[in-house]
Design a protein around this motif. Structure first.
Motif, PDB file in Angstrom:
ATOM      1  N   ARG A 176       0.777  -1.300   0.090  1.00  0.00           N
ATOM      2  CA  ARG A 176      -0.015  -0.066   0.093  1.00  0.00           C
ATOM      3  C   ARG A 176       0.760   1.163   0.061  1.00  0.00           C
ATOM      4  NH1 ARG A 176      -3.669  -1.129   3.825  1.00  0.00           N
ATOM      5  NH2 ARG A 176      -2.257  -0.784   5.440  1.00  0.00           N
ATOM      6  N   ASP A 177       1.917   1.251   0.696  1.00  0.00           N
ATOM      7  CA  ASP A 177       2.865   2.355   0.951  1.00  0.00           C
ATOM      8  C   ASP A 177       3.546   2.573  -0.394  1.00  0.00           C
ATOM      9  OD1 ASP A 177       4.442   4.445   2.133  1.00  0.00           O
ATOM     10  OD2 ASP A 177       6.119   3.213   2.144  1.00  0.00           O
ATOM     11  N   LEU A 178       4.077   1.360  -0.888  1.00  0.00           N
ATOM     12  CA  LEU A 178       4.735   1.875  -2.341  1.00  0.00           C
ATOM     13  C   LEU A 178       3.939   2.055  -3.453  1.00  0.00           C
ATOM     14  CD1 LEU A 178       6.995  -1.632  -2.335  1.00  0.00           C
ATOM     15  CD2 LEU A 178       7.631   0.598  -2.158  1.00  0.00           C
ATOM     16  N   SER A 179       2.435   1.771  -3.658  1.00  0.00           N
ATOM     17  CA  SER A 179       1.648   2.272  -4.408  1.00  0.00           C
ATOM     18  C   SER A 179       1.357   3.612  -4.336  1.00  0.00           C
ATOM     19  CB  SER A 179       0.111   1.363  -4.450  1.00  0.00           C
ATOM     20  OG  SER A 179      -0.505   1.556  -3.278  1.00  0.00           O
ATOM     21  N   VAL A 180       1.358   4.001  -3.338  1.00  0.00           N
ATOM     22  CA  VAL A 180       1.107   5.525  -2.971  1.00  0.00           C
ATOM     23  C   VAL A 180       2.125   6.246  -3.670  1.00  0.00           C
ATOM     24  CG1 VAL A 180       0.634   7.524  -1.367  1.00  0.00           C
ATOM     25  CG2 VAL A 180      -0.504   5.321  -1.081  1.00  0.00           C
ATOM     26  N   ARG A 181       3.561   5.724  -3.322  1.00  0.00           N
ATOM     27  CA  ARG A 181       4.787   6.558  -3.705  1.00  0.00           C
ATOM     28  C   ARG A 181       5.003   6.356  -5.476  1.00  0.00           C
ATOM     29  NH1 ARG A 181       9.262   5.401  -1.046  1.00  0.00           N
ATOM     30  NH2 ARG A 181       8.599   3.366  -0.427  1.00  0.00           N
ATOM     31  N   LEU A 182       4.545   5.440  -5.889  1.00  0.00           N
ATOM     32  CA  LEU A 182       4.932   4.835  -7.154  1.00  0.00           C
ATOM     33  C   LEU A 182       4.799   6.049  -8.215  1.00  0.00           C
ATOM     34  CD1 LEU A 182       5.923   2.628  -9.092  1.00  0.00           C
ATOM     35  CD2 LEU A 182       3.661   1.799  -9.064  1.00  0.00           C
ATOM     36  N   VAL A 183       5.787   6.116  -9.047  1.00  0.00           N
ATOM     37  CA  VAL A 183       5.257   7.132 -10.178  1.00  0.00           C
ATOM     38  C   VAL A 183       5.347   6.175 -11.478  1.00  0.00           C
ATOM     39  CG1 VAL A 183       6.481   8.837 -11.442  1.00  0.00           C
ATOM     40  CG2 VAL A 183       6.706   8.706  -9.056  1.00  0.00           C
TER      41      VAL A 183
END
Length: 138
Positions: free
Chosen positions: A129-136
């Motif tokens: 979930r954290d990675l998906s928010v920061r993913l570009v």
């Protein structure tokens, strides 16, 4: 903000991580992959996980109640699919799929193949979930 490669490498730092990918669920193509492929090769893994993600995102049973604030249909809502995560547990592994929300019409999800003995399902869900928010993407 991490790109695809950085995101996948960070996902692989999770205890028990065996493989990870970012997959477009409408086409079944991997936008990136790392580690071991669960389905024998990365293309097969992407296609097969995309089938499951597509079914969950499009079936009405997973749609929010239209009476709830913001509730529409699963595939037709402006926020994307109503489904946040899919989890499949086998005797030896966990397969996690987390849908990525973007400002454009995204149809991508993060996929993580996790060893059941050494992995931590709760930690993996939080980290995806954290990675998906920061993913570009793009």
């Amino acid at each position: 903000m991490p790109g695809i490669d950085e995101c996948l490498l960070e996902a692989m730092t999770l205890p028990g991580a065996r493989g990870a990918a970012i997959v477009d669920w409408t086409s079944g193509l991997a936008l990136g992959s790392v580690g071991d492929p669960a389905g024998g090769d990365h293309e097969t893994t992407a296609a097969e996980t995309a089938e499951m993600a597509r079914a969950a995102a499009e079936f009405a049973v997973f749609a929010p109640d239209p009476a709830e604030p913001g509730g529409t249909s699963a595939a037709g809502s402006p926020e994307g699919p109503a489904v946040e995560d899919l989890m499949v547990a086998t005797r030896t592994a966990f397969h996690l799929m987390h849908f990525v929300e973007t400002t454009f019409d995204s149809s991508a999800f993060l996929y993580l193949w996790l060893d059941r003995r050494t992995g931590n399902l709760a930690l993996a869900r939080m980290r995806l979930r954290d990675l998906s928010v920061r993913l570009v993407l793009g």
